[in-house]
Design an enzyme around this catalytic site. Structure first.
Site, PDB file in Angstrom:
ATOM      1  N   LYS A  58       0.834  -1.204   0.000  1.00 36.62           N
ATOM      2  CA  LYS A  58       0.000   0.000   0.000  1.00 36.62           C
ATOM      3  C   LYS A  58       0.864   1.247   0.000  1.00 36.62           C
ATOM      4  O   LYS A  58       0.394   2.356  -0.235  1.00 36.62           O
ATOM      5  CB  LYS A  58      -0.869   0.034   1.278  1.00 36.62           C
ATOM      6  CG  LYS A  58      -1.727  -1.161   1.489  1.00 36.62           C
ATOM      7  CD  LYS A  58      -2.434  -1.081   2.852  1.00 36.62           C
ATOM      8  CE  LYS A  58      -3.002  -2.407   3.231  1.00 36.62           C
ATOM      9  NZ  LYS A  58      -3.401  -2.430   4.658  1.00 36.62           N
ATOM     10  N   GLY A  59       2.151   1.046   0.292  1.00 35.04           N
ATOM     11  CA  GLY A  59       3.026   2.188   0.557  1.00 35.04           C
ATOM     12  C   GLY A  59       3.163   3.194  -0.565  1.00 35.04           C
ATOM     13  O   GLY A  59       3.410   4.371  -0.317  1.00 35.04           O
ATOM     14  N   ASP A 115       7.448   2.665  -2.987  1.00 35.66           N
ATOM     15  CA  ASP A 115       7.714   3.699  -1.975  1.00 35.66           C
ATOM     16  C   ASP A 115       9.196   3.783  -1.616  1.00 35.66           C
ATOM     17  O   ASP A 115       9.798   4.852  -1.636  1.00 35.66           O
ATOM     18  CB  ASP A 115       6.856   3.454  -0.715  1.00 35.66           C
ATOM     19  CG  ASP A 115       6.963   2.026  -0.172  1.00 35.66           C
ATOM     20  OD1 ASP A 115       7.726   1.196  -0.719  1.00 35.66           O
ATOM     21  OD2 ASP A 115       6.269   1.716   0.821  1.00 35.66           O
ATOM     22  N   ASP A 118      14.881  -0.867  -0.212  1.00 32.28           N
ATOM     23  CA  ASP A 118      15.664  -1.135   0.994  1.00 32.28           C
ATOM     24  C   ASP A 118      16.680  -2.223   0.643  1.00 32.28           C
ATOM     25  O   ASP A 118      17.686  -1.949   0.015  1.00 32.28           O
ATOM     26  CB  ASP A 118      14.677  -1.550   2.096  1.00 32.28           C
ATOM     27  CG  ASP A 118      15.300  -1.704   3.461  1.00 32.28           C
ATOM     28  OD1 ASP A 118      16.297  -1.030   3.737  1.00 32.28           O
ATOM     29  OD2 ASP A 118      14.782  -2.503   4.271  1.00 32.28           O
ATOM     30  N   LYS A 146      17.318   3.496   0.268  1.00 29.91           N
ATOM     31  CA  LYS A 146      18.282   3.296   1.363  1.00 29.91           C
ATOM     32  C   LYS A 146      19.455   2.511   0.778  1.00 29.91           C
ATOM     33  O   LYS A 146      19.521   1.286   0.918  1.00 29.91           O
ATOM     34  CB  LYS A 146      17.640   2.461   2.468  1.00 29.91           C
ATOM     35  CG  LYS A 146      16.761   3.226   3.407  1.00 29.91           C
ATOM     36  CD  LYS A 146      16.482   2.326   4.606  1.00 29.91           C
ATOM     37  CE  LYS A 146      15.184   2.677   5.265  1.00 29.91           C
ATOM     38  NZ  LYS A 146      14.765   1.662   6.233  1.00 29.91           N
ATOM     39  N   PHE A 167      14.501   4.079   9.973  1.00 28.32           N
ATOM     40  CA  PHE A 167      13.145   3.621   9.680  1.00 28.32           C
ATOM     41  C   PHE A 167      12.246   4.840   9.495  1.00 28.32           C
ATOM     42  O   PHE A 167      12.125   5.670  10.396  1.00 28.32           O
ATOM     43  CB  PHE A 167      12.615   2.719  10.791  1.00 28.32           C
ATOM     44  CG  PHE A 167      11.330   2.051  10.406  1.00 28.32           C
ATOM     45  CD1 PHE A 167      11.352   0.927   9.598  1.00 28.32           C
ATOM     46  CD2 PHE A 167      10.110   2.573  10.799  1.00 28.32           C
ATOM     47  CE1 PHE A 167      10.160   0.322   9.196  1.00 28.32           C
ATOM     48  CE2 PHE A 167       8.920   1.974  10.411  1.00 28.32           C
ATOM     49  CZ  PHE A 167       8.954   0.841   9.607  1.00 28.32           C
ATOM     50  N   VAL A 168      11.644   4.928   8.315  1.00 29.37           N
ATOM     51  CA  VAL A 168      10.842   6.119   8.024  1.00 29.37           C
ATOM     52  C   VAL A 168       9.364   5.780   7.865  1.00 29.37           C
ATOM     53  O   VAL A 168       9.001   4.660   7.489  1.00 29.37           O
ATOM     54  CB  VAL A 168      11.357   6.845   6.757  1.00 29.37           C
ATOM     55  CG1 VAL A 168      12.686   7.521   7.015  1.00 29.37           C
ATOM     56  CG2 VAL A 168      11.453   5.903   5.559  1.00 29.37           C
ATOM     57  N   ARG A 180       0.575   6.354   7.640  1.00 30.97           N
ATOM     58  CA  ARG A 180       0.579   6.467   6.176  1.00 30.97           C
ATOM     59  C   ARG A 180       0.051   7.819   5.707  1.00 30.97           C
ATOM     60  O   ARG A 180       0.389   8.294   4.631  1.00 30.97           O
ATOM     61  CB  ARG A 180      -0.305   5.372   5.549  1.00 30.97           C
ATOM     62  CG  ARG A 180       0.233   3.959   5.690  1.00 30.97           C
ATOM     63  CD  ARG A 180      -0.558   3.038   4.768  1.00 30.97           C
ATOM     64  NE  ARG A 180      -0.395   1.626   5.090  1.00 30.97           N
ATOM     65  CZ  ARG A 180       0.602   0.855   4.660  1.00 30.97           C
ATOM     66  NH1 ARG A 180       1.551   1.372   3.915  1.00 30.97           N
ATOM     67  NH2 ARG A 180       0.657  -0.421   4.987  1.00 30.97           N
TER      68      ARG A 180
END
Ligand code: 5GP
Length: 195
Positions: A58-59, A115, A118, A146, A167-168, A180
């Site tokens: 969903k990000g 989004d 990582d 990242k 961590f964002v 969100r």
């Protein structure tokens, strides 16, 4: 901003009540400015092509919504959902498809909209399955990267911001489904220092 909490963490394990702290990393204005630049770059690469944006749920929803509005010409979108599984879900590389696309991507110019990049394991999986479906072009746009966390050699074609290993949350990114809706990207710190 400090928020009192007694909720669950990303793995649904209970965390002790305490104070979560969030600190702004990227303001809404800065994000919007960068998205306008990314939209121009994408259109410059494909000046006459209809573009299919594939958002990773969903990000990426907020990012896709803003990016789509800044790309001129013909743009459509579709969504896909994946999740990590396995003993250590963050590094096992085992990714599961939870929701597939509604339509075929064969012969289309596809931009995967994600989004955050990582370890890169999710994107590696997605690119593998999407490539098999014979798109005309397959590119990747990520809002956040990242870089130092990468475990694979995947790269994005369009990157909003390279960010430190923190961590964002916010602007689509969650912590246990919360945050969100924040308009900006913030660094989350928990009382115990872990997520
Ligand atoms: P990767 O497969 O590249 O390790 O992970 C990608 C996914 O992990 C992202 O789509 C996102 O859901 C999650 N993720 C990685 N880093 C963060 C972070 O800092 N904050 C949040 N909220 N999710 C993250």
């Amino acid at each position: 901003m400090a928020i009192k909490t007694q909720r669950a963490n990303r793995n649904n394990a209970p965390i002790p009540s305490g104070t979560e702290r969030v600190k702004v990393l990227l303001t809404h204005a800065k994000i919007q400015k960068r998205i306008r630049e990314m939209a121009k770059l994408i259109r410059k690469d494909f000046p006459n092509e209809p573009l299919l944006l594939v958002g990773v749920l969903k990000g990426a929803v907020l990012f896709l919504a803003d990016l789509a509005r800044q790309i001129t010409g013909e743009v459509t979108f579709d969504f896909i959902a994946v999740s990590s599984y396995g003993k250590d879900s963050r590094s096992s590389g085992q990714v599961k498809l939870n929701k597939d696309l509604d339509s075929s991507i064969e012969g289309k110019t596809v931009i995967v909209v994600e989004d955050i990049l990582d370890t890169g394991l999710t994107l590696r999986y997605l690119l593998r399955i999407l490539q098999q479906r014979k798109p005309k072009n397959l590119r990747v746009a990520v809002l956040l990267d990242k870089v130092e966390r990468r475990l694979t050699d995947v790269t994005a074609d369009y990157v909003g911001f390279a960010i430190p290993n923190e961590f964002v949350v916010g602007y689509g990114l969650d912590y246990a489904e919360r945050y969100r809706n924040l308009p900006d990207v913030r660094i989350l710190s928990l009382p115990g220092g872990n997520h």
